[in-house]
Motif scaffolding. Structure first.
Motif, PDB file in Angstrom:
ATOM      1  N   ALA A  38       0.843  -1.196   0.000  1.00  0.00           N
ATOM      2  CA  ALA A  38       0.000   0.000   0.000  1.00  0.00           C
ATOM      3  C   ALA A  38       0.877   1.244   0.000  1.00  0.00           C
ATOM      4  CB  ALA A  38      -0.923  -0.004   1.216  1.00  0.00           C
ATOM      5  N   GLU A  40      -0.003   4.118   0.803  1.00  0.00           N
ATOM      6  CA  GLU A  40      -0.319   4.873   2.019  1.00  0.00           C
ATOM      7  C   GLU A  40       0.536   4.459   3.206  1.00  0.00           C
ATOM      8  OE1 GLU A  40      -4.322   4.241  -0.128  1.00  0.00           O
ATOM      9  OE2 GLU A  40      -2.346   3.317   0.005  1.00  0.00           O
ATOM     10  N   GLU A  41       1.015   3.223   3.191  1.00  0.00           N
ATOM     11  CA  GLU A  41       1.737   2.702   4.343  1.00  0.00           C
ATOM     12  C   GLU A  41       3.235   2.986   4.291  1.00  0.00           C
ATOM     13  OE1 GLU A  41       0.744  -1.414   4.575  1.00  0.00           O
ATOM     14  OE2 GLU A  41      -1.382  -1.040   5.026  1.00  0.00           O
ATOM     15  N   HIS A  63      -4.640  12.399  -4.511  1.00  0.00           N
ATOM     16  CA  HIS A  63      -4.299  11.576  -3.349  1.00  0.00           C
ATOM     17  C   HIS A  63      -3.061  10.730  -3.657  1.00  0.00           C
ATOM     18  CE1 HIS A  63      -5.155   9.181   0.268  1.00  0.00           C
ATOM     19  NE2 HIS A  63      -5.024   8.092  -0.468  1.00  0.00           N
ATOM     20  N   LEU A  67       0.743  11.174  -2.050  1.00  0.00           N
ATOM     21  CA  LEU A  67       1.375  10.046  -1.371  1.00  0.00           C
ATOM     22  C   LEU A  67       2.700   9.683  -2.039  1.00  0.00           C
ATOM     23  CD1 LEU A  67      -1.731   7.735  -0.789  1.00  0.00           C
ATOM     24  CD2 LEU A  67      -0.398   8.876   0.991  1.00  0.00           C
ATOM     25  N   ASP A 125      -0.619  17.202   2.715  1.00  0.00           N
ATOM     26  CA  ASP A 125      -1.585  16.735   3.713  1.00  0.00           C
ATOM     27  C   ASP A 125      -3.023  16.956   3.259  1.00  0.00           C
ATOM     28  OD1 ASP A 125       0.493  15.944   5.316  1.00  0.00           O
ATOM     29  OD2 ASP A 125       0.406  17.685   6.657  1.00  0.00           O
ATOM     30  N   ILE A 128      -3.912  14.420   0.488  1.00  0.00           N
ATOM     31  CA  ILE A 128      -4.041  13.073   1.050  1.00  0.00           C
ATOM     32  C   ILE A 128      -5.366  12.935   1.791  1.00  0.00           C
ATOM     33  CG2 ILE A 128      -3.093  11.492   2.782  1.00  0.00           C
ATOM     34  CD1 ILE A 128      -0.294  12.532   1.943  1.00  0.00           C
ATOM     35  N   ALA A 132      -8.811  10.351   1.032  1.00  0.00           N
ATOM     36  CA  ALA A 132      -8.770   9.253   2.004  1.00  0.00           C
ATOM     37  C   ALA A 132     -10.143   8.626   2.219  1.00  0.00           C
ATOM     38  CB  ALA A 132      -8.216   9.774   3.331  1.00  0.00           C
ATOM     39  N   GLN A 144     -14.208   5.448  -0.426  1.00  0.00           N
ATOM     40  CA  GLN A 144     -13.003   6.205  -0.738  1.00  0.00           C
ATOM     41  C   GLN A 144     -12.979   6.505  -2.229  1.00  0.00           C
ATOM     42  OE1 GLN A 144      -9.347   4.417   0.619  1.00  0.00           O
ATOM     43  NE2 GLN A 144      -8.043   5.997  -0.277  1.00  0.00           N
ATOM     44  N   ARG A 202      -8.992  -0.957  -1.399  1.00  0.00           N
ATOM     45  CA  ARG A 202      -9.801   0.071  -0.747  1.00  0.00           C
ATOM     46  C   ARG A 202     -11.248  -0.378  -0.586  1.00  0.00           C
ATOM     47  NH1 ARG A 202      -7.961   4.112  -5.375  1.00  0.00           N
ATOM     48  NH2 ARG A 202      -8.757   2.262  -6.443  1.00  0.00           N
TER      49      ARG A 202
END
Length: 307
Positions: A38, A40-41, A63, A67, A125, A128, A132, A144, A202
């Motif tokens: 991911a 995001e991770e 997004h 990221l 920020d 993102i 989200a 999402q 997602r």
């Protein structure tokens, strides 16, 4: 003292090989590849480079781009491309908003932007957060941007829900999305088990929040895979996809139909919704004993098929 391992290069989506160079051994970050990492991770500065096929939706694209910039180490190269008519014309403006200096080119109806992570990116920020996962008030469900029909119930699913009789026994929802169809199926107390399958990480995360029922299992898998669906099911419901990478691919729905037939017991039933122009009848008749049209409205059709 040992040397630190080199940071990997990442790839988001599936960029055309002749438009973007992706180093061998790159880390796959697509949310549509079951088991992949991911984006995001990833912590800030995790990647030494990144190649991105930007998604078409504005919120999803911003997004993913934010990221991507965050995941790169300062000065690391970033290549982003997208078809001109599916977000490509906006790439330069969006990346410039994050403080990136750009080198833009065009090829084969794509815009290609090459840049590097700035030392102090801006606006990450907010972008993102905009893309989200969130609770959608009109649906009362978690969703999402980027998930199919992420902020509304699509007409095909709505028509299938209106048409479905109460189901019973063990079943599956192939391409379950947010879990809207699954929630309707589970209204029948005679349903003893329901396997939800989707290839979008997602959607799987949203379905797990939206369908909290002990009869349910949720799997991040490609529904076409042989091990994705339990066997000898009593019923299957589905609104199969028919786009791959933005282009219509009727073989996707046909493959879903064949997987449903393989998973059903003799006498089991498939309930299918599809756009009226999609020619699924021949495939249905090939793998099912009996095929019955049940409804048609608003550009969609419903078929019941019995094995």
């Amino acid at each position: 003292m040992t040397d630190r391992p080199a940071a990997p290069h990442g790839v988001y989506g599936h960029p055309p090989a002749d438009l973007a160079e992706v180093p061998e051994g790159a880390v796959q970050l697509s949310p549509l590849v079951p088991g992949s990492t991911a984006l995001e991770e990833l912590g800030p500065g995790t990647l030494a480079g990144l190649t991105v096929l930007a998604p078409p939706g504005t919120l999803e694209r911003r997004h993913a781009l934010a990221l991507s910039v965050r995941a790169l180490s300062p000065g690391a190269p970033l290549t982003v491309l997208a078809p001109k008519d599916k977000g490509g014309s906006r790439l330069s403006r969006e990346l410039a908003g994050f403080g990136c200096r750009l080198d833009e080119s065009a090829r084969r109806h794509h815009r290609i932007v090459r840049t590097a992570r700035p030392d102090a990116p801006t606006g990450l920020d907010a972008a993102i957060a905009e893309g989200a996962a969130r609770l959608v008030p009109d649906l009362g469900l978690w969703s999402q941007p980027g998930i199919f029909s992420w902020n509304r119930i699509d007409p095909g699913t709505a028509l299938l829900i209106e048409t479905l009789p109460p189901l019973s026994g063990r079943g599956a929802d192939l391409g379950c999305g947010l879990g809207v169809l699954a929630r309707a199926v589970l209204a029948s107390a005679k349903v003893t088990g329901l396997a939800l399958v989707d290839n979008d990480r997602r959607a799987v995360a949203a379905a797990r929040r939206n369908v909290e029922d002990p009869r349910v299992t949720v799997a991040w898998k490609d529904a076409r895979a042989a091990d994705a669906v339990p066997e000898r099911l009593d019923f299957v419901v589905m609104n199969p996809p028919f786009h791959d990478g933005g282009a219509e691919d009727r073989a996707l729905g046909q493959a879903f139909i064949r997987r449903a037939a393989a998973a059903l017991r003799p006498g089991g039933t498939l309930w299918l919704t599809a756009n009226t122009h999609l020619p699924y009848e021949a495939t249905l008749s090939e793998v099912f004993r009996e095929v019955t049209p049940r409804a048609a409205a608003h550009g969609y059709k419903i078929h019941e098929a019995r094995k």
